[in-house]
Write an enzyme that holds these catalytic residues in place. Sequence first.
Site, PDB file in Angstrom:
ATOM      1  N   ASP A 127      -0.053   8.286   3.837  1.00  0.00           N
ATOM      2  CA  ASP A 127      -1.039   7.465   3.132  1.00  0.00           C
ATOM      3  C   ASP A 127      -2.405   7.728   3.758  1.00  0.00           C
ATOM      4  O   ASP A 127      -2.609   7.498   4.948  1.00  0.00           O
ATOM      5  CB  ASP A 127      -0.647   5.986   3.270  1.00  0.00           C
ATOM      6  CG  ASP A 127      -1.592   5.067   2.503  1.00  0.00           C
ATOM      7  OD1 ASP A 127      -2.547   5.567   1.860  1.00  0.00           O
ATOM      8  OD2 ASP A 127      -1.371   3.840   2.568  1.00  0.00           O
TER       9      ASP A 127
ATOM     10  N   ASP B   9      -3.651   8.953  -3.255  1.00  0.00           N
ATOM     11  CA  ASP B   9      -3.770   9.156  -1.807  1.00  0.00           C
ATOM     12  C   ASP B   9      -2.466   8.888  -1.051  1.00  0.00           C
ATOM     13  O   ASP B   9      -2.486   8.628   0.136  1.00  0.00           O
ATOM     14  CB  ASP B   9      -4.899   8.286  -1.238  1.00  0.00           C
ATOM     15  CG  ASP B   9      -4.583   6.802  -1.308  1.00  0.00           C
ATOM     16  OD1 ASP B   9      -3.722   6.419  -2.106  1.00  0.00           O
ATOM     17  OD2 ASP B   9      -5.199   6.041  -0.550  1.00  0.00           O
ATOM     18  N   GLU B  10      -1.340   8.940  -1.759  1.00  0.00           N
ATOM     19  CA  GLU B  10      -0.059   8.705  -1.091  1.00  0.00           C
ATOM     20  C   GLU B  10       0.996   9.683  -1.586  1.00  0.00           C
ATOM     21  O   GLU B  10       0.994  10.055  -2.762  1.00  0.00           O
ATOM     22  CB  GLU B  10       0.461   7.288  -1.389  1.00  0.00           C
ATOM     23  CG  GLU B  10      -0.368   6.194  -0.778  1.00  0.00           C
ATOM     24  CD  GLU B  10       0.204   4.810  -1.065  1.00  0.00           C
ATOM     25  OE1 GLU B  10       1.411   4.713  -1.345  1.00  0.00           O
ATOM     26  OE2 GLU B  10      -0.572   3.851  -1.012  1.00  0.00           O
TER      27      GLU B  10
HETATM   28 MG   LIG Z   1      -4.464   4.806   1.143  1.00  0.00          MG
END
Ligand SMILES: [Mg+2]
Length: 352
Positions: free
Chosen positions: A10, A105-106
């Site tokens: 993350d 974003d993961e």
């Molecule tokens: Mg994040």
Amino acid sequence: MIVRIVFHIDLDAFYAAVETLQDPSLAGKPLIIGGDPRRRGVVASANYAARAFGVRSAMTTARALRRCPQAVVIPPRHSLYRQVSARVMALLGEYSPVMEQSSIDEAFLDMTGQLPAPAAAPETARQLQQEIQTRLGLSASVGIGSNKLIAKMAGKADKPGGVTCVAPGAEAEFLAPMPVRALGGIGPKTAQKLAEIGVKTIGDIARLPEEDLSRMLGANGLLIWQFAHGLDARPVQTRRRARSISREITFAHDVYDAALPAETLKKMSRKLAHRLQKRDLTARTVTLKLRYDDFSTVTRSITQATATNSPADIDRRARFLLAKYRNQARPIRLIGLSVSRFVKGVFQPPLF
Ligand SMILES: [Mg+2]
């Protein structure tokens, strides 16, 4: 039985981190990526300096600025974030071919069989973290566990910049002290029901007989019971590409008239059509989303046999939905439009 090793990666305060790379003078200052406070914009992301003042995602930018008046506000640049995200995902793909991107974003990486030994997992995670930092200038947190649930929860345990590993066998114990809401799939209503019978932590859930939970929560009961025990059989799945493309805006004022929504849909249709065309896709389904002044939200779709990426077609379908489903009695706060059910290939207009 093979114990799986799953990483959850993350990126920390991703949008803010990308903006800071673009403009290093922002480093260390409270930074909010969000919509215009005078137009009821909301916070998409904030860096840790802003979070220290209580700024959170999804709060209105106006409220965030009351908490942190000195914050710099930058409107989100999604296409830039998508480009940087693609580079991160490519780097992750070098660590394992089995990668599932779960948001911009993961991502999950299935590292089973990718390591010299299971004990090397934390060291490999730190190496990965370092590589994201040196090659892309971004900070990431990594969670390591025997399944996706545990990896994701582990990653949250030490943000930003942490590497947290939950050893096989320690899953239930790791989850036990957390509040029930921390478990995916438990919303406020379920949490309320559980609180009424004195169930507050994930450990409390794990102590309930599975039958009781299923009786209370219906079809979700079994899954939640398994999660509470740290069990999660879902595979890390290499994703197909995005299945819909959407746009939405919150109006600066609640909208009573008919002209502005229609105009807005026309503009959105053009943008969606353009994005479809760029990817050489056509879409069969058009979905309209309306949120009224009281925050009640409706989404309505139309699916047709002919797929399209023409702005005029998308707009026609959108306006059909608006005419048919708009509640005339309420002003509109937000309008959204999306296209889905993609078909590969360029739209061919029928010959006359
Ligand atoms: Mg994040």
